[in-house]
Design a protein around this motif. Structure first.
Motif, short mmCIF file in Angstrom:
data_model
loop_
_atom_site.label_atom_id
_atom_site.label_comp_id
_atom_site.label_asym_id
_atom_site.label_seq_id
_atom_site.Cartn_x
_atom_site.Cartn_y
_atom_site.Cartn_z
N THR A 193 3.57 -3.86 -12.96
CA THR A 193 2.63 -3.29 -11.65
C THR A 193 2.84 -4.78 -10.80
O THR A 193 2.81 -5.66 -10.89
N THR A 194 2.98 -4.94 -9.58
CA THR A 194 2.34 -5.76 -8.56
C THR A 194 2.20 -5.24 -7.46
O THR A 194 2.16 -3.90 -6.91
N HIS A 195 1.17 -6.46 -6.28
CA HIS A 195 0.77 -5.83 -4.96
C HIS A 195 1.95 -6.33 -4.74
O HIS A 195 1.07 -6.48 -3.27
N TYR A 196 3.00 -6.92 -4.33
CA TYR A 196 4.02 -7.84 -3.45
C TYR A 196 5.12 -6.70 -3.64
O TYR A 196 5.22 -6.71 -4.14
N MET A 197 5.11 -6.01 -2.47
CA MET A 197 5.83 -4.98 -2.20
C MET A 197 7.22 -5.35 -1.77
O MET A 197 8.23 -5.20 -1.69
N ASP A 198 7.67 -6.65 -1.96
CA ASP A 198 9.04 -7.15 -2.11
C ASP A 198 9.49 -7.14 -3.17
O ASP A 198 10.60 -7.26 -3.41
N GLU A 199 8.37 -7.38 -3.81
CA GLU A 199 8.49 -7.17 -5.93
C GLU A 199 8.74 -5.91 -6.16
O GLU A 199 9.54 -5.81 -6.91
N THR A 226 13.51 8.41 3.02
CA THR A 226 12.33 9.68 3.20
C THR A 226 11.19 9.40 3.83
O THR A 226 10.97 10.26 4.84
N TYR A 227 10.23 8.45 3.56
CA TYR A 227 9.52 7.95 4.82
C TYR A 227 9.55 7.11 6.16
O TYR A 227 9.09 6.82 6.97
N LYS A 228 11.46 7.15 6.65
CA LYS A 228 11.85 6.12 7.82
C LYS A 228 11.46 5.09 8.32
O LYS A 228 9.96 4.98 9.12
N VAL A 229 11.50 4.29 7.12
CA VAL A 229 10.91 2.87 7.56
C VAL A 229 12.12 2.44 6.37
O VAL A 229 12.57 2.42 5.68
N SER A 230 11.41 0.80 7.06
CA SER A 230 12.28 -0.30 6.87
C SER A 230 12.42 -1.19 5.76
O SER A 230 12.89 -1.67 5.20
N ASN A 231 10.49 -0.65 5.18
CA ASN A 231 10.67 -1.64 4.37
C ASN A 231 9.67 -1.20 3.30
O ASN A 231 8.49 -0.43 3.68
N MET A 232 9.12 -1.77 1.67
CA MET A 232 8.22 -0.71 0.49
C MET A 232 6.69 -0.91 1.54
O MET A 232 6.34 -0.25 1.32
N ASP A 233 6.25 -1.87 2.39
CA ASP A 233 5.53 -2.50 2.90
C ASP A 233 5.05 -1.14 3.47
O ASP A 233 3.86 -0.50 3.24
N GLU A 234 5.41 -1.29 4.38
CA GLU A 234 5.76 0.39 5.19
C GLU A 234 5.53 1.65 4.59
O GLU A 234 4.49 3.03 4.63
N VAL A 235 6.21 1.60 3.93
CA VAL A 235 6.28 2.88 3.12
C VAL A 235 4.53 3.04 2.30
O VAL A 235 3.53 4.26 2.15
N PHE A 236 3.87 1.92 1.31
CA PHE A 236 2.72 1.85 0.76
C PHE A 236 1.71 2.22 2.02
O PHE A 236 0.42 3.32 1.76
N LEU A 237 1.93 1.79 3.57
CA LEU A 237 0.48 1.62 4.02
C LEU A 237 0.62 3.24 4.81
O LEU A 237 0.12 3.81 4.96
N LYS A 238 2.54 3.95 4.28
CA LYS A 238 1.94 5.74 4.99
C LYS A 238 1.24 6.03 4.01
O LYS A 238 0.33 6.73 4.35
N LEU A 239 1.25 6.00 3.01
CA LEU A 239 0.43 6.73 1.57
C LEU A 239 -0.49 6.78 1.82
O LEU A 239 -2.01 7.51 1.70
#
Length: 243
Positions: A193-199, A226-239
């Motif tokens: 588990t991590t809070h760092y989306m780059d990880e 799937t979420y049409k974004v460029s990084n995991m930060d944006e995936v997390f924020l969308k959800l």
């Protein structure tokens, strides 16, 4: 990584009174995989990890960890896993050598085997001169690397890492992930588990929990597509925003 599941979770439910911490979780983790288990604070991650480690009993569901049943074989599960949290489990008033001996002894390793593995570990990390240093005297980055090394010292099949890189600089985090990659290459399954989306980008697959449920599970590339974004930060924020 293989396609053989080493963790199987079917309809995991964990309730505390009327509060549902884990709401019908379903997922598998494969042997040798680096599996990211993400979610905001309070999403239910730590509750699920405690159950998978045999430290808490599910309210309902079928769970198998390292080939063992979560209800009947928790002691066997504990012997086949390692665990590391952000709050390090190493004893600060003991030396590095004493910590290794203590934890290795808990897992039943002989003195001969402990000495051999300890010498190999210290040589690999290039820290032979630290063996008699108190853990409390070491920098945070070294404490993290050593805590991880001790967590896998008994060569478990799975290691659970609960926010292991909190509070350190990006370079030290990157070095820590080099150790994770090496462990995965050696056949240890990584559940992190991590809070760092780059990880999250470093994981083979990632699940994202929202309000006790798994809302998404795929490779980082698959989630971004799937979420049409460029990084995991944006995936997390969308959800998170959708909740």
């Amino acid at each position: 990584m293989t396609n053989k599941p080493i963790i199987k979770v079917e309809n995991l439910v964990k309730k505390f009174g009327n509060f549902v911490a884990n709401d019908h979780l379903n997922f598998e983790v494969y042997e040798g995989e680096i599996f990211g288990f993400l979610g905001a604070n309070g999403a239910g991650k730590t509750t699920a990890i405690r159950i998978l480690c045999g430290l808490s009993t599910p309210t309902s569901g079928n769970l198998n960890v390292a080939g063992f049943d979560i209800y009947k074989q928790t002691e066997l599960i504990k012997r086949n896993i390692g665990y590391m949290s952000q709050k390090f489990s190493l004893y600060e008033n003991l030396t590095l050598k004493e910590n290794i001996r203590f934890y290795a002894g808990i897992y039943g390793l002989s003195s001969k085997e402990i000495n051999k593995r300890m010498d190999n570990l210290l040589e690999t990390l290039k820290i032979g001169d630290l063996r008699d240093k108190l853990i409390g005297s070491l920098p945070l980055g070294w404490k993290q690397k050593l805590a991880f090394s001790v967590a896998i010292f008994h060569r478990p099949r799975i290691v659970f890492l609960d926010e292991p890189t909190g509070g350190v600089d990006p370079i030290t985090r990157r070095q820590f992930w080099d150790l994770i990659y090496q462990a995965a290459n050696d056949g240890i399954t990584i559940f992190v588990t991590t809070h760092y989306m780059d990880e999250a980008e470093y994981c083979d697959r990632v699940s994202i929990m929202v309000d006790g449920r798994i809302e998404a599970l795929d490779t980082p590339a698959g989630l971004k597509k799937t979420y049409k974004v460029s990084n995991m930060d944006e995936v997390f924020l969308k959800l998170a925003r959708a909740s």
